[in-house]
Design an enzyme around this catalytic site. Structure first.
Site, PDB file in Angstrom:
ATOM      1  N   HIS A  84     121.143  32.531  85.631  1.00 24.32           N
ATOM      2  CA  HIS A  84     122.144  33.696  85.997  1.00 24.32           C
ATOM      3  C   HIS A  84     122.890  33.599  87.180  1.00 24.32           C
ATOM      4  O   HIS A  84     123.553  34.643  87.422  1.00 24.32           O
ATOM      5  CB  HIS A  84     121.314  35.030  86.256  1.00 24.32           C
ATOM      6  CG  HIS A  84     120.328  35.223  85.079  1.00 24.32           C
ATOM      7  ND1 HIS A  84     120.646  35.366  83.684  1.00 24.32           N
ATOM      8  CD2 HIS A  84     118.805  35.325  84.917  1.00 24.32           C
ATOM      9  CE1 HIS A  84     119.435  35.373  83.016  1.00 24.32           C
ATOM     10  NE2 HIS A  84     118.474  35.337  83.666  1.00 24.32           N
TER      11      HIS A  84
ATOM     12  N   HIS B 279     119.568  36.984  78.687  1.00 24.12           N
ATOM     13  CA  HIS B 279     118.811  35.775  78.268  1.00 24.12           C
ATOM     14  C   HIS B 279     119.103  35.429  76.784  1.00 24.12           C
ATOM     15  O   HIS B 279     118.543  34.926  76.157  1.00 24.12           O
ATOM     16  CB  HIS B 279     117.101  36.198  78.366  1.00 24.12           C
ATOM     17  CG  HIS B 279     116.913  36.517  79.610  1.00 24.12           C
ATOM     18  ND1 HIS B 279     116.960  37.748  80.158  1.00 24.12           N
ATOM     19  CD2 HIS B 279     116.584  35.823  80.812  1.00 24.12           C
ATOM     20  CE1 HIS B 279     116.501  37.849  81.292  1.00 24.12           C
ATOM     21  NE2 HIS B 279     116.238  36.716  81.825  1.00 24.12           N
TER      22      HIS B 279
END
Ligand SMILES: Nc1ncnc2c1ncn2[C@@H]1O[C@H](COP(=O)(O)OP(=O)(O)O)[C@@H](O)[C@H]1O
Ligand SMILES: Nc1ncnc2c1ncn2[C@@H]1O[C@H](COP(=O)(O)OP(=O)(O)O)[C@@H](O)[C@H]1O
Ligand SMILES: [Mg+2]
Ligand SMILES: [Mg+2]
Ligand SMILES: [Mg+2]
Ligand SMILES: [Mg+2]
Lengths: 211, 333, 333, 211
Positions: free
Chosen positions: B57, B219
């Protein structure tokens, strides 16, 4: 007939192998309704367990399970790390000090493991999680023990029920974990955590000499 | 899968090592266990801020370690929460005697691992408070799910709580400000393409050539619906509606508008989204007084974006404007 | 082609409009003709800096407009140089009476359009000097080509020249510093995937599933060779070798190491490249004293990266460290 | 026989249409050895020319060409904008004030156009650029004029030579423009700018009534 430290060690060795063999399958189940890492997570954890096992000189089955607990907690991460770690930790606690385990001890061990997962994860049966493998396993084990089954038979009953429980997650909508974000779209897919828990329980039975 | 990596197993370690080398003026690296801390940690008397979560991320979270923001970031494996050990170690490393705030995105794995770490850190005598970020309005019926996910709003929580800590707020005060941001921030995202987790080697989901996923998670968890590709303005409208309804944001509100890229989206597209989002807010009488546009909370190379709206008041605005000096967010010094 | 856009014809206009809205504190927008200028332009007595070129390389150039860097950026259509009209208008808008420096990437279109604009601006009484950036060592035999291309090194030229202008240097002095950066900076890039120009709708080149293009340009112009995908460390070695040989960079040199993402590469990969590049430089006795990592000179959504090395001395280091306040690069204020 | 303002206007109208028709083809030639925008660039420019043409009341052919020049310079960008813009500008200069153009004027016009491109772009024949259409066109036009050809025949000869010149760029390695970065890899691809210049020159002949 009872089982002891050798059984616990054999169970863990069997688990290390089965997780490694099913790594890709668990990743791909997790890809369908999660984030494609469950097989990687567990394999990382059990490989670490393998390293530790070689240097461990356990005196009781609880020693083995405690080592697995702390290793999984320290190496797996994700949801399954603390959940399975707690399962092993509570299982170890339920048989603390014992060197030989009979059928009743096995039922206590499985029950404690399951309760540990519930304590941390707050999932209920039918939420499409590993609980859907553990709870039928605990119930089948208790029923078998009440009917006088020996340790291998108790563990076989647990493993059979866990396998069925894992398969039975397929039609469910998930209410815990990542799969819960999917809503109806989780239907038709098996929960990876239930599947891995059923693999783990099968190894417990095999280690006890189930035929 | 084509990636600029070596062994997939070493992706996180090598990347974090590169990060620490490139930003040696800002951070120090601990490798065993793995975490990144402010180079001047622990700052005596200051509340420590620790965040972390699965890698993939970036710049979240390591990119936000530094003056006025996080004291430490704990990167897990790609898309997988770190274990408690590095979280405990990071917590100890940044405790300046005034306690530590854990900022945790709401995923089962993150919550459980941070919870275990907090328990153990408390046992070591460190006061820990935890704030759970759950800004993603794409998750409906949070009663029947693991709850809303923590997504791009996390950056705003980290910046604002970091500024509160830097000005000397107590742990309870910092936690209260962080919770206020959580209460006032809402996000939702869209994906055009999936991302590929290095160790998995395959896309985490598939989308047809004309399909997009509305309400995607960071995700690649599927969102609300797959729909046909639409013009950007319509996509913005689709994302913004649930965001604005949820709080709700109302005419007269001052807000921070944050257009976040998921990693693979060119900036030229992010500003097209910004334009329409600003237009819609203006039409509703909502004033954008602060803005942020860029790749801040990503999902590897995913093409897509998310919109985040934070309701501002004087306190939050002041804290947002306060100096910050991190690899990914920097102003005022 | 999946993109977060509306009509492909409006991509640049809408994106620039969004940019100007999001950064209204830093810039003002002119739509007819299209350019972005510092909100306080013209700064009386200061040399004005104008750059520009085809769009699709964001944040270059508009993201670098502001205090301490560019005074104006002129975005052309995607991957196409702007025409002279907006360049002239931007030049007029930022002339503070001390002349204007044009920073031009070395592409035939950019050079010709800026040249025409400079002629016409001079005819209007504005002193213009031009610096051509040509840092791409992938182009060999520059005698038999249009010359080396201007790529990621452009950001370093703009930052350092901008700082020189901000401290009050004359037009000749600013041009001299800019030329020094050009003389001391070298770059080379790699692509894993092509980019898709919105109005073309098709990838500008193709690469097989296991192929990468070494020496790629920022418009997807093919590079030196297509090769099979390799580990990141080997790719870094391949890019760095011609860079280091070219200047050459030598043991004892202080350098700025810049790992630039092409737009679609996740940050986690950029830092893996950085790690290896830093390692190689250290092995050669070259000291990395400054660094930059991120998506600064992109090719839409292309997956890939470039490495840039700039030889530093005290003057360049001081100018690099000087305060800058733009949308994409900011420190010191 | 001479041609005048109507010819110039018809030429430009024809060019607007042919560029629009060949937009995709020019983009795709440019995709092979450039950056996939040549058709888009020219079409943007000539659509702007179309708008201007509707409001223009030209008195001489030079008026038409001057408008095209400034419009292309203002709207095309890229390499081709200033190059073709300069071509039209110099062409207009070479026939300034004239209302009727004979064969010699046409040769002067084409020569001035070509020289303008060379002045700006410094390309030589064989560099795989639009020059490889313009130079043979100029030579063929001059030869035809010397042999006594009328305007349509001069322009036809120029267009034929430009077409052949464009085709002849295929085996070349480029030494100017983006295609030069490709080295050997440019071989086998036609230069987009040479192709568009040959289309433009064909329209000049058609407007003059070539059969
Ligand atoms: N709250 C919970 N209670 C019990 N089990 C859970 C819970 N949340 C998730 N799980 C289990 O964890 C599994 C996913 O584990 P894993 O993929 O390793 O972690 P993550 O979801 O963090 O990526 C799910 O398949 C599910 O069986
Ligand atoms: N130096 C030059 N001299 C003459 N023609 C050139 C030169 N450089 C480029 N060209 C021509 O320009 C054409 C490309 O135009 P275009 O694609 O519109 O611009 P760009 O290359 O800037 O994208 C090439 O095909 C070539 O014919
Ligand atoms: Mg998972
Ligand atoms: Mg995970
Ligand atoms: Mg171009
Ligand atoms: Mg082109």
């Amino acid at each position: 007939m009872t089982v002891g430290t050798d059984w616990a060690t054999a169970w863990v060795r069997g688990t290390i192998d089965t997780v490694s063999e099913h790594r890709a399958e668990l990743i791909s189940l997790d890809r369908e309704i999660g984030d494609a890492d469950h097989g990687e997570n567990l394999d990382r954890g059990f490989q670490a367990v393998a390293t530790k096992l070689d240097t461990l000189t356990p005196e009781t089955p609880a020693d083995v399970l405690k080592m697995v607990a702390s290793t999984l907690i320290s190496t797996v991460g994700g949801a399954s790390g603390p959940l399975l770690g707690t399962a092993y930790l509570k299982a170890a606690g339920s048989i603390a000090g014992k060197t030989e385990l009979g059928s009743a001890d096995i039922v206590a061990l499985l029950t404690a493991a399951r309760d540990g997962v519930v304590l941390r994860g707050k999932a209920e049966p039918g939420d499409k999680t590993m609980i859907d493998a553990w709870t039928p396993a605990v119930e089948a084990a208790a029923a078998a023990e009440a009917a006088g089954a020996d340790v291998p038979a108790v563990l076989s009953a647990a493993a059979d029920a866990a396998e069925k429980g894992a398969a039975d997650t397929e039609p469910l909508v998930a209410r815990k974990g990542r799969a819960s974000y999917l809503g109806e779209r989780a239907i038709g897919h098996r929960d990876p955590g239930a599947q891995s828990s059923s693999l783990i329980l099968r190894e417990a039975a095999i280690a006890a000499g189930e035929k | 899968m084509k990636k600029l990596i070596n062994d997939p197993k070493n992706v996180v370690d090598e990347s974090v090592a590169g990060f620490a080398l490139a930003h040696a003026d800002l951070v120090t690296l601990s490798t065993e266990p793995l975490f990144i801390a402010r180079s001047d940690a622990p700052v005596s008397g200051k509340v420590g801020l620790v965040s972390g979560g699965g890698s993939g991320h970036e710049p979240l979270h390591a990119g936000f370690v530094g003056f006025g923001m996080l004291d430490a970031a704990v990167p897990g494996p790609v898309f997988t929460s770190p274990t408690p050990d590095p979280i405990i170690a990071a917590t100890q490393a940044v405790d300046g005697g005034s306690g530590v705030l854990h900022i945790v995105k709401n995923y089962t794995g993150d919550v459980l691992n941070f919870e275990t770490a907090a328990d153990l850190a408390e046992a070591e005598g460190i006061t820990v408070r935890t704030v759970i970020v759950d800004d993603d309005v794409a998750v409906k019926d949070s009663l029947y799910t693991a709850g809303r996910r923590g997504v791009a709003g996390t950056v705003l929580v980290e910046k604002i709580a970091g500024a509160a800590a830097e000005r000397g707020d107590s742990l309870d005060e910092v936690a209260t400000v962080a919770e206020k941001v959580v209460a006032q921030v809402r996000s939702m995202g869209v994906a055009l393409t999936p991302s590929v987790v290095p160790h998995a080697g395959e896309p985490s989901f598939t989308l047809a050539d004309d399909e997009i996923e509305i309400g995607i998670g960071i995700h690649g968890e599927p969102g609300r619906a797959k729909i046909s590709l639409e013009p950007a303005d319509q996509i913005v409208d689709r994302l913004l509606e649930p965001i604005l309804e949820d709080l709700p944001f109302e005419s007269g509100d001052d807000v921070l508008l944050f257009v976040n890229g998921m990693g693979g989206t060119p900036q030229i597209e992010l500003y097209i989204l910004y334009r329409r989002a600003a237009e819609v807010l203006a039409e509703r009488g909502i004033t954008v007084t602060r803005s942020l546009v860029g790749n801040y909370v990503t999902a590897l190379e995913m093409q897509g974006a998310s919109l985040t709206v934070l309701k501002l008041d004087d306190e939050l605005t002041t804290l947002w404007d306060a100096p910050v000096q991190t690899a990914a967010l920097r102003w005022g010094r």
